[in-house]
Design an enzyme around this catalytic site. Structure first.
Site, short mmCIF file in Angstrom:
data_model
loop_
_atom_site.label_atom_id
_atom_site.label_comp_id
_atom_site.label_asym_id
_atom_site.label_seq_id
_atom_site.Cartn_x
_atom_site.Cartn_y
_atom_site.Cartn_z
N GLY B 283 62.06 10.39 10.85
CA GLY B 283 62.51 10.32 12.23
C GLY B 283 61.41 10.49 13.24
O GLY B 283 60.24 10.20 12.96
N LEU B 309 67.40 5.28 8.23
CA LEU B 309 66.09 5.47 8.87
C LEU B 309 65.08 6.15 7.95
O LEU B 309 65.34 7.25 7.42
CB LEU B 309 66.26 6.31 10.14
CG LEU B 309 65.00 6.45 11.00
CD1 LEU B 309 64.56 5.11 11.56
CD2 LEU B 309 65.23 7.45 12.11
N ASP B 310 63.95 5.52 7.76
CA ASP B 310 62.82 6.09 7.01
C ASP B 310 63.19 6.46 5.58
O ASP B 310 62.55 7.32 4.97
CB ASP B 310 62.25 7.32 7.73
CG ASP B 310 61.68 6.96 9.10
OD1 ASP B 310 61.24 5.83 9.26
OD2 ASP B 310 61.71 7.82 10.00
N ALA B 311 64.22 5.80 5.06
CA ALA B 311 64.65 6.13 3.70
C ALA B 311 64.53 4.95 2.76
O ALA B 311 65.00 5.00 1.62
CB ALA B 311 66.10 6.62 3.74
#
Lengths: 367, 367, 367, 367
Positions: B283, B309-311
């Site tokens: 994040g 997100l960002d995964a």
């Protein structure tokens, strides 16, 4: 504050997260009530809460050189020279460096090395000074006078400080469970002279690693633990720490979680090694979770063991590249090398008075 | 599976985490009909075992050289030679390697390099084969016959596969906001020949970096965005991707989050650079949080930009040591070097067909 | 000593490896008379214990702000604050730190940071002090008085010293041949504010990189060279350095070797990047030789360009793992990233007065 | 070629840099007659294309399980499964991969992993194949038939090859002098299962480390050496290697230099750890010279111990950053960690048949 004691009264009046209880050791006694010993030099001496200071002071009657042939002082290493580490923290302000260095110079001490840091956010100033006091004008047996002068100066600058004499060897205890790599590593480095400390004993909740302790001639205490015995086991550990006047506690892959009370009493001298690059993979089975997430690096983190799991001030970290080929077992194997390295470095720095804590972070004056 | 597509129909019927929609490009059109440029070369030929090879072959009728003198093919680089990368994934089983290598040998192809991996947990086999088909017995203009044969073999082994001809240059678009370091880096590496692709355009929600695009002679599309225009801006981006037949989308510090729909349609060819060693500090403001946490390493992560997100699957990561002296600004500065390096590496591997995805992880056959 | 100069006369009489000629810039003019811009600010004030401070002070009569409104000073960056870096070197002895810090405190200066090092072999003490003089008791326009006091103290401790005011921006010239990666990198970092300097021009023996200089608006001087023109080309370079009052010279993959005379005059402000981990693979074609030797790591080294090829004091090094798969071309590609990174770091430290030289080695007070 | 041997006769006739003498062990006896333990398992089966397979097969009549129940075989680890590593080298040519994989498939073997490399300069092809032969159609007790088939194929492709059965544990001897860190490290890793080998004995020219050998229950041979006894000591070592059928010899900071004859006979199974990043600082006292040169990185190198000092094929290297603060003692301390790590990795890869040698370089198929 970690390792930096204010006066006993102020410490007693306003304890805070960034303020260490004014104890010189794990003992839990305020530094200033232990001050009968201040007539000598009390380096990083440990005391015990239940032991009257006078009694202990009589017990060892110590100063680096006072009243005792050098060779017979417990832990004294003559070749280390008469040097000391002065750690200090205070609000950033003009003249601190000048005042401290002038004071040491005035006493005939020679500053061997000095490192400092100003945190611009908290506006705090940190300094670590190593000085040689072999030619101190008041005589090396009277460092109490120097300490008093430092104390007065500290009062003027609202300074927390700690003085550790190099010839007073710290006493370190290791806690392990079943994994041996960190234990081996610490013991080998200790034997080779890399870690400047005494290791009076090893504690484990399992008997598995006793043979290693035996090999290195270190007493091994098997203190098993189950749900019902957690509190009593912790109490036994604390009794042993006090009795043996332990300065530093190393959790070398000790797979138990201490109670909040224990952590609050001991976190500032307790170093844990966690097998991930924190804050990633806090808690259990970090390698398994790293494998599942598909990361391309693994890591290890040495930190002070505060009450919140794996959230204490980080002392050091290291990482290693991995690929999709690395199974969890490969990661565990490669991670061991990281754990060894990072823990040893953190322990070494801590023993050498290089680590200061504030705001749950560390200032590490690396060598 | 990432980059290994089933037919458009089967993909439509049973989309899954490991199965890419059957598109040869970001255009959104199924591979079989994305034939506008099919008179030249089929870049990332996709196929599925259950699709009759003839049907597919009819659909695009492609071969690297078919119906066109080699020299005139858009994006053709003669010195690259007539080589192709074959990516394949199937359940692990005896005889796969033998069958594939025998097939290529039978056609007169020479295996230049081969890399493979068996995931013992999912029991999946992955392989990347680079082969030279300049002496292919059916003539280099008839690789459709080879593809048909691979398709039949794939059917037998329940194999997903992709064939990418090296002389078909991929088309890459870059999305940026205001930060220029990653953009500069990609453009410089591209100009030096390090990144094998065309860059038809750059998109930004801010006009700030237009001058860089101008310097390198790349069209710059300013597509501003606010709360009300998010959907229409995304639509405009997708139209442009389709019109320009973009193969790869790079988020080079593009500070916007795409809708779930966009991510689901594009994640497998969209690479993002995140400025932390994920999964730590997912994040916003990772450097600020890293500073607050007091970590001793910072990092950067290149990953596929999935809806969460960002995964997304991590392609590469790198880290750098920091100390207590490093302010957030220092971390940002040092982090830039990591971001540049990691993003460039990920883009390079992806362009060179070295990255496969399964179970939200990547297999990266590094060079 | 690097950056710590004696007077021009004494330097002329007894030049030595550890003593820089007493020039404030590459111009070749002695510090005391290099007064063309002395109406503004004296950038890298040099002094020597044996030089009467008054003489020196008369010579340039400078202070950071003297006789000129702050805003109008060439290169002045107001937001940088009124800080200065004091570098000093002297035989290790008691009281140095106390004396210097007391002096600064007495003048009302605040020490912002301080780093020191004692080389136990040569028994030399090195210190870098950054101090804020915005509240200096004599007024920030009268730092010449401070300098005189430092000079007197230096005389007492046999100290070499240099004072660099932060608001006096250094002037840096870049020399290149045909390779663009380091040039691009320096210019981009400069534009982003990472390198605190002015870049008045770029010199190259080839015209190839002019377009990059144009892009960044930096004058480009094409100075071709062949066997017969080597001396005249060097002379032309030196004239340009003097005319533009260049402080730092960067050889950003400049593939020419300077004459011994040029190196002796300029080595202490000339940084070269060599594409190997020196002392391995000194000289030509290091990547080819690394490939032939079969090393598993490659590296890059930034060093001062002394007369002996690739043997000058090392400022920084970095390495990268390679494998048997890496061809010479791969090594060149990966090495570029190392060269960029290492050169930028060395330049940054040098511009920030963090690098001191003695015994052909560097003391680098890293940030 | 390293580990890929011709027959003893052919090797004798045309020894070359890339051809190992046809010995299966360090014993010095030709593979074909080294049959003392052939009633069990043939560890590193060697063969040469020009040797009639029958002759070889007669020579040792071996198969992994022949004539002995699996459980009783010395060094057999049942859980390891019936897998083998096939290493091969030949001129690059079409069809090699297809032929080898087809052959293994035809026998009912399953390729578990495969890694390959083509050196474009020497035009040599290298491959390492791990295959499971538990379901081999001829029965796992008859792998001699498989070997004969490989031999015939090798003849066709002018291939050198080696077959190592995983259930045949290699035998490793360690040579040390006085430094204990590498010895401790190897023994601890061995005990933890990280190194797949037997360690029948340790040799030292000093008695100092006997206590460590005792701790780990490994026989310790003190073989002192002086100028007059060098030859006889070497002879005694060779006798011991032969008697104990040692496969791998580790020089774990053994500070003696072997004669050229010894190196020529043993280099290909002798791994040395050198405490520098070779080729920098070959020879004696590398840390001292690194300190004198002022490098910013130190390193360690594991290499095969050929007759030319520190010039053998490099297996692995690692480095660590240092600063001007690091004394020679600090470098020695930090270097120990590198030496441990690099040596252990090299030994592990070698034991796992991952290292091939050509042109004085290594191909390392990393795990």
């Amino acid at each position: 504050m970690q390792l930096l004691a204010g006066s006993s009264r102020s410490a007693a009046r306003r304890p805070s997260a960034v303020e260490a209880p004014a104890v010189s050791r794990i003992s839990g006694r305020p530094a200033c009530t232990a001050a009968r010993r201040a007539s000598h030099v009390q380096p990083a001496r440990v005391a015990h809460a239940s032991t009257p200071a006078t009694e202990r002071a009589n017990g060892n009657g110590s100063s680096p050189t006072q009243g005792s042939p050098l060779g017979s002082i417990d832990g004294f290493v003559p070749q280390a020279g008469l040097t000391a580490n002065l750690l200090l923290q205070c609000p950033d302000q003009k003249g601190v460096i000048a005042a401290v260095s002038q004071l040491l110079y005035g006493f005939g001490c020679n500053i061997v090395s000095s490192d400092q840091f100003t945190d611009s956010i908290s506006n705090q100033f940190f300094q670590r000074i190593t000085f040689d006091f072999s030619e101190i004008v008041i005589g090396p047996g009277n460092t109490a006078v120097l300490e008093r002068a430092i104390g007065e100066l500290a009062s003027r600058f609202r300074m927390k400080w700690k003085l550790a004499y190099k010839n007073k060897i710290k006493r370190l205890a290791i806690l392990v469970s079943k994994q041996d790599h960190c234990l081996y590593d610490l013991l080998i480095r200790h034997r080779s002279g890399e870690l400047r400390c005494e290791i009076p004993f090893i504690i484990s909740n399992h008997p598995d690693l006793k043979h290693i302790a035996d090999t290195f001639g270190v007493p091994f205490h098997h203190m098993p633990i189950d749900k019902s015995s957690k509190d009593s086991q912790e109490k036994a550990i604390e009794d042993l720490l006090a009795k043996e006047q332990i300065d530093v506690l190393i959790l070398a892959r000790y797979m138990q979680i201490f109670t909040t009370g224990f952590c609050e009493r001991h976190w500032e001298h307790t170093i844990n090694i966690h097998h991930s690059f924190l804050p990633a993979f806090e808690g259990a089975r970090p390698y398994h979770r790293a494998h599942e997430r598909g990361v391309k690096i693994i890591g290890a983190t040495a930190h002070f063991a505060t009450a919140e799991l794996d959230a204490g001030p980080i002392i050091d970290q290291a990482v290693s590249r991995i690929t999709h080929r690395d199974s969890v077992d490969d990661m565990i194997r490669k991670g061991k090398d990281l754990e060894r390295l990072v823990l040893a470095r953190a322990v070494r720095w801590h023993l050498d008075d290089r680590v200061m804590v504030y705001n749950n972070k560390t200032v590490v004056f690396e060598d």
